[in-house]
Design a protein around this motif. Structure first.
Motif, PDB file in Angstrom:
ATOM      1  N   GLY A 196       0.803  -1.218   0.000  1.00 37.42           N
ATOM      2  CA  GLY A 196       0.000   0.000   0.000  1.00 37.42           C
ATOM      3  C   GLY A 196       0.834   1.265   0.000  1.00 37.42           C
ATOM      4  O   GLY A 196       0.336   2.338  -0.374  1.00 37.42           O
ATOM      5  N   TYR A 201      -3.209   1.069  -6.228  1.00 39.46           N
ATOM      6  CA  TYR A 201      -3.489  -0.064  -7.112  1.00 39.46           C
ATOM      7  C   TYR A 201      -2.653  -1.277  -6.738  1.00 39.46           C
ATOM      8  O   TYR A 201      -3.155  -2.404  -6.640  1.00 39.46           O
ATOM      9  N   GLY A 204      -3.919  -2.632  -3.478  1.00 37.10           N
ATOM     10  CA  GLY A 204      -5.133  -3.433  -3.598  1.00 37.10           C
ATOM     11  C   GLY A 204      -4.835  -4.857  -4.015  1.00 37.10           C
ATOM     12  O   GLY A 204      -5.372  -5.817  -3.447  1.00 37.10           O
TER      13      GLY A 204
END
Length: 239
Positions: A196, A201, A204
């Motif tokens: 993170g 992205y 995730g």
């Protein structure tokens, strides 16, 4: 002591307590309580030198003010700043509690004592994390289902190889696995958790992979538990 402090402390300690009770109930011949308490307290105690060592490594590699942000940097952070120091000191604590322990006489005992050390460490670490956060409830849930069970799984791997080396196989490979396997699992876990910091992205994707990795890690941990119970003649055959 306010009710908020009591609730926060319970939330921090309960995941470790429940996992410890699970392992304790699995042990066909429970270890003496003073020995188990000693293992837990050693796990708590090593948090201090581990924290100091991690700060030193962090400062050397990245500086205290900077957090790594790239994939390579977060991976280095995961393995060298977190996984290696933490697992090395847990192993030192485990060795200390088992080195002249006459009750270390069954294969499963290695897992029992390693889990005591690992969950002692995880419990006090959890307390620090929750008390450092104002919005601590979300942190408590996340760590209860991921971080604390992860330390439990790392401990099972360490205890499994410690017992295997002690009772069965005195090879250098087995000896190396006592430290290297939990370090590898811990490093992969932290590397995925730190994605993170790269960008949302990547974070995730990392979070999804982390969940699958944790599921797989706990399946392996369960296999290790069953294998040692079977070696002691107290578990079902896995073949």
């Amino acid at each position: 002591m306010g009710i908020d402090v009591i609730i926060k402390t319970i939330a921090a300690l309960l995941p470790a307590i429940l996992l410890w009770l699970y392992i304790w109930k699995k042990d066909p011949q429970p270890e003496p309580t003073p020995r188990l308490v000693k293992a837990v307290l050693l796990g708590v105690a090593v948090c201090i030198p581990v924290s100091l060592l991690e700060l030193g490594i962090q400062n050397t590699l990245f500086g205290l003010e900077d957090m790594p942000s790239g994939i390579s940097a977060t991976t280095v952070q995961a393995f060298l700043v977190a996984a290696l120091p933490e697992e090395a000191f847990k192993l030192l604590a485990l060795w200390w509690v088992l080195r002249r322990n006459p009750f270390f006489d069954e294969h499963f005992d290695g897992i029992v004592y390693a889990v005591c050390v690992g969950l002692g460490f995880a419990a006090i670490e959890n307390v620090f994390y929750l008390y450092a956060e104002e919005e601590w409830v979300a942190v408590a849930f996340t760590r209860a289902f991921l971080a604390v069970p992860a330390h439990y799984a790392f401990a099972i791997m360490m205890g499994y190889y410690y017992s295997t080396y002690h009772f069965v196989n005195h090879s250098r490979k087995t000896a190396a696995c006592i430290l290297l396997v939990p370090v590898a699992a811990h490093g992969i876990y932290d590397a995925l958790a730190l994605t993170g910091l790269v960008n949302p992205y990547v974070g995730g994707v990392g979070a999804i992979v982390l969940v699958f990795f944790c599921v797989r890690m706990h399946r392996v941990a369960k296999e290790k538990i069953l294998a040692l119970l079977e070696n002691d003649g107290n578990g079902p055959s896995t073949t």
